[in-house]
Design a protein around this motif. Structure first.
Motif, PDB file in Angstrom:
ATOM      1  N   GLU A 189       0.775  -0.993   0.117  1.00  0.00           N
ATOM      2  CA  GLU A 189      -0.115   0.047  -0.003  1.00  0.00           C
ATOM      3  C   GLU A 189       0.872   1.401   0.032  1.00  0.00           C
ATOM      4  O   GLU A 189       0.477   2.255  -0.609  1.00  0.00           O
ATOM      5  CB  GLU A 189      -1.103  -0.125   1.138  1.00  0.00           C
ATOM      6  N   ARG A 192       1.657   1.804  -3.530  1.00  0.00           N
ATOM      7  CA  ARG A 192       0.460   2.532  -4.033  1.00  0.00           C
ATOM      8  C   ARG A 192       0.486   4.009  -3.730  1.00  0.00           C
ATOM      9  O   ARG A 192       0.188   4.715  -4.762  1.00  0.00           O
ATOM     10  CB  ARG A 192      -0.900   1.855  -3.553  1.00  0.00           C
ATOM     11  N   VAL A 214      -2.626  -4.464  -5.857  1.00  0.00           N
ATOM     12  CA  VAL A 214      -2.150  -3.379  -5.724  1.00  0.00           C
ATOM     13  C   VAL A 214      -1.592  -2.627  -7.040  1.00  0.00           C
ATOM     14  O   VAL A 214      -1.641  -1.462  -7.336  1.00  0.00           O
ATOM     15  CB  VAL A 214      -0.771  -3.134  -4.749  1.00  0.00           C
TER      16      VAL A 214
END
Ligand SMILES: Nc1ncnc2c1ncn2[C@@H]1O[C@H](COP(=O)(O)OP(=O)(O)O)[C@@H](O)[C@H]1O
Ligand SMILES: [Mg+2]
Length: 312
Positions: A189, A192, A214
């Motif tokens: 994450e 991301r 992702v």
């Protein structure tokens, strides 16, 4: 998309010169015809079994291949060739590596000093503290040595160090080894977020399940070449995938039946001509052992001679 990609790898090949026992020098081509384009704001995941060429791609981009390697094809960064001189200037600044091993951290240097890269000015100090904070690492982390960090903390320090340079291109080579699934998700994450802020992220991983969660696009490597490029959403429906090997990877995912993939990936020295998956492919047909072009198909790319309706 007509904007210039941040990274454009064109027909990349890598070969190594080696000596046989009779001291005869020969070249072993381990990578051939790799292609990948990467734009800002996106994550492209590179997936493939161990030995498929993922790290060599990363090292080729970063100019970190060993001396006996030679390169073919082209690597363009923001539209112009990434020459050895240029990569030396950009590495650690605009182009950063998030390594697989936390042993990249200097064991004798406190976290704060490492992340500031030796700088002591106030602005760097402030940015370092804020960056560590962003990854849940309080100011107290700055005075710790790497051995005092947990595995998850060390990994976050590696990401924080990369982000400090405000990179345009982030290359992460297996950034979640040995991490528990929820910790691994947390790390991805972060990538991301980095992409959402404008960087291009090349995420190398053997974990297809996390990759499709992702990434925007997924490229599939096998035996040193690229077999498919798919959008991550194609993995929601196996009939949208193009290459029999990618379909086999899909069926090997836990939620899709955990079916083991037949056969071994051939090694560079005994790779068959044509599609390297030929000998293990349930759909092999005449001509699969001749040269197989990499072509556009259903909004992605594939190196397979079969038609649009490859059965699963
Ligand atoms: N220095 C080298 N000399 C010869 N072969 C190499 C060298 N480095 C890597 N290779 C070979 O290249 C292939 C791809 O390696 P690598 O990119 O490290 O795979 P991956 O990261 O996907 O596991 C492997 O078959 C490996 O044995
Ligand atoms: Mg590797």
């Amino acid at each position: 998309m007509d904007k210039t990609p941040i990274l454009d790898v064109r027909k990349l090949s890598v070969s190594f010169s080696q000596y046989t026992t009779a001291l005869i020098k020969h070249r072993l081509q381990v990578i051939s015809d790799l292609r990948v384009k990467l734009y800002s704001n996106e994550i492209v995941a590179v997936v493939g079994a161990s030995g498929s060429g993922k790290s060599l791609l990363a090292h080729a981009i970063l100019g970190l291949l060993p001396y006996n390697a030679s390169l073919g094809g082209e690597i363009l960064y923001q539209g112009s060739p990434l020459t050895p001189k240029r990569i030396e200037q950009l590495r650690g600044k605009e182009i950063v590596l998030v390594p697989q091993s936390v042993s990249y951290l200097d064991p004798l240097m406190k976290v704060g000093t490492q992340i500031r890269n030796g700088k002591t000015d106030q602005e760097t100090q402030r940015k370092a503290t804020a960056t560590l904070q962003r990854y849940g690492l309080g100011a107290e982390t700055e005075v710790l040595y790497p051995f005092e960090l947990s595995g998850g903390m060390a990994r976050r320090v590696l990401i924080a160090t990369a982000v400090m340079a405000s990179p345009k291109l982030v290359i992460a080579d297996e950034p979640t080894p040995g991490l528990h699934i929820s910790a691994a998700k947390g790390v991805l994450e972060h990538f991301r977020e980095i992409a959402n802020e404008g960087a291009a992220v090349l995420l190398i991983t053997h974990d297809l399940e996390l990759a499709v969660e992702v990434a925007d696009r997924v490229v599939v490597f096998y035996a040193g070449t690229i077999l498919e490029e798919a959008s991550a959403s194609d993995f929601r429906d196996v009939s949208r995938l193009r290459h029999p090997y990618t379909k086999a990877l899909w069926h090997a995912m836990p939620q899709n039946g955990f079916k083991a993939i037949e056969g071994m990936q051939p090694y560079a020295s005994d790779k068959p001509r044509g599609c390297p998956f030929f000998n293990n492919c349930g759909f092999a047909q005449k001509n699969c052992d001749a040269e197989v072009p990499y072509r556009k198909m259903n909004g992605g790319y594939v190196r397979c001679i079969r038609g649009e309706s490859c059965a699963t």
